[in-house]
Design an enzyme around this catalytic site. Structure first.
Site: not given
Ligand code: NCD
Length: 307
Positions: A51-52, A80, A101, A129
């Site tokens: 999703r993100t 590397k 991320r 997040h």
């Molecule tokens: C979350 C995350 O990555 O922290 N997912 C997301 O971005 N919607 C929650 C999760 O991974 O459980």
């Protein structure tokens, strides 16, 4: 250069403005279709994501922009031994904005300090997040019409769940908020979050292991996945992974206007039998995340003078 690493980097007024922009995008998408024409978003994902990452990409396309990315962390120069700072400096030469991320807490901050372009934290380890919280806030706003006077139940892995930490930060700014923190003993909210946020702001909260007992008073129930990737040993994960499974029976004493949320991915935490319940909001969160990311990209590129 303005970056967003923590949800607290945005003032409450800015959160209101982002929500207003997202609502306007929902009502008038054509107004925004060239807003970031020919600008580039780089997605740097060193951890899995559906999703993100895809919502950032869809957001940039819907603003008329382009997306560049690495196919995976293993296929980038990080494999590397390149540092996050050098990667961020490099990507600054190719893109106008970065969504990153990373499994290490603080990595997005390191990237933001090195980059010449805005960096958006798309999750740094078990820390925070902020853009999931933007999705959550738009969902709460559209469901409840306000951020005040809410009892919010957070359930599951409150220790490693970064979305929980960011949501507590964000909601602690509003009036008459109460948290019910529902988790196994081993997965309680970290003490730094309790000390620095809940206690400093005198937000009432209770900690419990009992979801059903807490249910009747909740306006929002935010379920979370047990974060397998942050455990030191698999046995603990296996013992704790099914601590809470929300089923229709467990909703028997819930409020009729409860909002059931989950950042997704879900493993077992919410029975699919709940998906058609009008109180289920988790797929609305997915869509709202795209609109809030559009609003955030627009804001940061405007502030950087890029658009
Ligand atoms: C979350 C995350 O990555 O922290 N997912 C997301 O971005 N919607 C929650 C999760 O991974 O459980």
């Amino acid at each position: 250069m303005r970056s967003v690493i923590d949800v607290l980097d945005l003032s409450t007024q800015e959160l209101d403005e982002l929500i207003a922009t997202a609502n306007d995008i929902i009502d008038n998408p054509e107004k925004y279709q060239d807003a970031c024409k020919r600008k580039k978003l780089a997605t740097l994902f060193f951890e899995p994501s559906t999703r993100t990452r895809m919502s950032f990409e869809a957001a940039m396309y819907e603003l008329g922009g382009h997306v560049i990315s690495m196919s995976s962390a293993g296929a980038s120069s990080a494999a590397k031994g390149e540092s996050v700072a050098d990667t961020a400096k490099t990507v600054s030469c190719y893109a106008d904005i970065i969504a990153m991320r990373h499994p290490k807490e603080g990595a997005a901050l390191v990237a933001a300090k090195a980059a010449k372009i805005p960096v958006i934290n798309a999750g740094d380890g078990g820390h925070c997040h902020p853009t999931q919280t933007l999705a959550d806030l738009l969902t709460i706003y559209r469901e409840k019409g306000s951020f005040n006077n809410l009892t919010i139940g957070l359930c599951g892995d409150l220790k490693f769940g970064r979305t929980v930490h960011s949501l507590i930060n964000a909601m602690s700014r509003y009036d008459n908020i109460k948290f019910v923190l529902i988790s196994p003993e081993e997965l309680k909210v970290p003490s730094y979050v309790k000390k620095d946020v809940l206690q400093v702001k005198r937000i009432p909260y209770i900690q419990t292991t009992d979801l059903e007992e807490a249910m009747p008073e909740l306006d929002i129930l935010y379920m979370t996945r047990v974060q397998r990737e942050r455990f030191f040993n698999e046995e603990d994960y296996l013992r704790l992974k099914d601590s809470y499974i929300l089923t229709p029976e467990k909703l028997r004493n819930a409020k009729p206007d409860l909002s059931i949320m989950h950042p997704l991915p879900r493993v077992n935490e919410i029975s699919v039998a709940i998906d058609d319940d009008p109180r289920a909001c988790y797929f609305k969160q997915v869509l709202n995340g795209k609109y809030m990311r559009m609003a955030l990209i627009l804001k940061l590129l405007k502030e950087a003078g890029t658009i």
